[in-house]
Scaffold this motif. Structure first.
Motif, short mmCIF file in Angstrom:
data_model
loop_
_atom_site.label_atom_id
_atom_site.label_comp_id
_atom_site.label_asym_id
_atom_site.label_seq_id
_atom_site.Cartn_x
_atom_site.Cartn_y
_atom_site.Cartn_z
N UNK A 26 -59.59 32.80 32.84
CA UNK A 26 -58.20 32.25 33.28
C UNK A 26 -57.21 32.90 34.17
N UNK A 27 -57.72 34.20 34.21
CA UNK A 27 -57.46 35.16 35.37
C UNK A 27 -58.06 34.68 36.80
N UNK A 28 -59.37 34.60 36.62
CA UNK A 28 -60.14 33.93 38.05
C UNK A 28 -59.44 32.56 38.48
N UNK A 29 -59.12 31.72 37.59
CA UNK A 29 -58.59 30.73 37.93
C UNK A 29 -57.12 30.69 38.63
N UNK A 30 -56.31 31.62 37.86
CA UNK A 30 -55.08 31.89 38.49
C UNK A 30 -55.09 32.74 39.80
N UNK A 31 -56.34 33.48 40.04
CA UNK A 31 -56.27 34.05 41.35
C UNK A 31 -56.74 32.94 42.52
N UNK A 32 -57.56 32.19 42.01
CA UNK A 32 -58.05 30.99 42.91
C UNK A 32 -56.90 30.17 43.30
N UNK A 33 -56.00 29.66 42.25
CA UNK A 33 -54.76 29.01 42.49
C UNK A 33 -53.89 29.67 43.51
N UNK A 34 -53.83 30.86 43.59
CA UNK A 34 -52.78 31.64 44.22
C UNK A 34 -53.51 31.56 45.49
N UNK A 35 -54.47 31.65 46.18
CA UNK A 35 -55.10 31.62 47.38
C UNK A 35 -54.84 30.23 47.87
N UNK A 36 -55.08 29.23 47.10
CA UNK A 36 -55.02 28.05 47.54
C UNK A 36 -53.40 27.60 47.89
N UNK A 37 -52.64 28.13 47.16
CA UNK A 37 -51.10 28.06 47.39
C UNK A 37 -50.84 28.73 48.51
N UNK A 38 -51.41 30.02 48.69
CA UNK A 38 -51.23 30.96 49.96
C UNK A 38 -51.58 30.04 51.26
N UNK A 39 -52.75 29.46 51.30
CA UNK A 39 -53.30 28.82 52.32
C UNK A 39 -52.42 27.45 52.46
N UNK A 40 -51.99 26.87 51.60
CA UNK A 40 -51.09 25.57 51.86
C UNK A 40 -49.55 26.24 52.45
N UNK A 41 -49.09 27.08 52.03
CA UNK A 41 -47.90 27.68 52.59
C UNK A 41 -48.13 28.33 53.97
N UNK A 42 -49.27 28.79 54.28
CA UNK A 42 -49.42 29.33 55.69
C UNK A 42 -49.63 28.06 56.72
N UNK A 43 -50.11 27.02 56.16
CA UNK A 43 -50.41 25.90 56.98
C UNK A 43 -49.13 24.91 57.07
#
Length: 109
Positions: A26-43
């Motif tokens: 669950x923590x791994x998925x949350x970290x992966x999702x946070x990374x995705x969200x960060x990339x989408x925000x940056x772009x």
């Protein structure tokens, strides 16, 4: 007048602290999702543009960005990250003096 409160120290994994099944995953998925969200925000991608890029519909992007991860496996989230142009390195190693099962950790740079 102050009252004394019992404080339970965190294990470092909120999902484990809350008694979630498979807390490391669950923590791994949350970290992966946070990374995705960060990339989408940056772009500065809209949810519609992100959906096209990831091959999913906009409501699924919305769910992902709100942390509703029930429909997203670790593998699927990693596919999203590679679609966004990131590299993923998977390292499998023996634990010295291993007792019990190993663990899953996501380290996002």
């Amino acid at each position: 007048m102050r009252t004394k409160r019992d404080v339970t120290p965190s294990t470092g994994n909120v999902f484990k602290d809350l008694g979630v099944a498979l807390p490391e995953e669950a923590l791994a998925r949350a970290k992966l999702a946070a990374k995705i969200a960060g990339i989408l925000e940056t772009r500065q991608l809209s949810q519609t543009a992100a959906a096209r890029l990831l091959g999913i519909d906009q409501p699924k992007v919305s769910a992902l960005l709100r942390g509703k991860l029930a429909g997203f496996s670790t593998e699927r989230l990693m596919r999203f990250l590679t679609a966004l142009g990131t590299n993923i390195d998977i390292v499998v190693r023996e634990r010295p003096r291993a007792k019990g099962p190993g663990h899953l950790v996501v380290v996002a740079g």
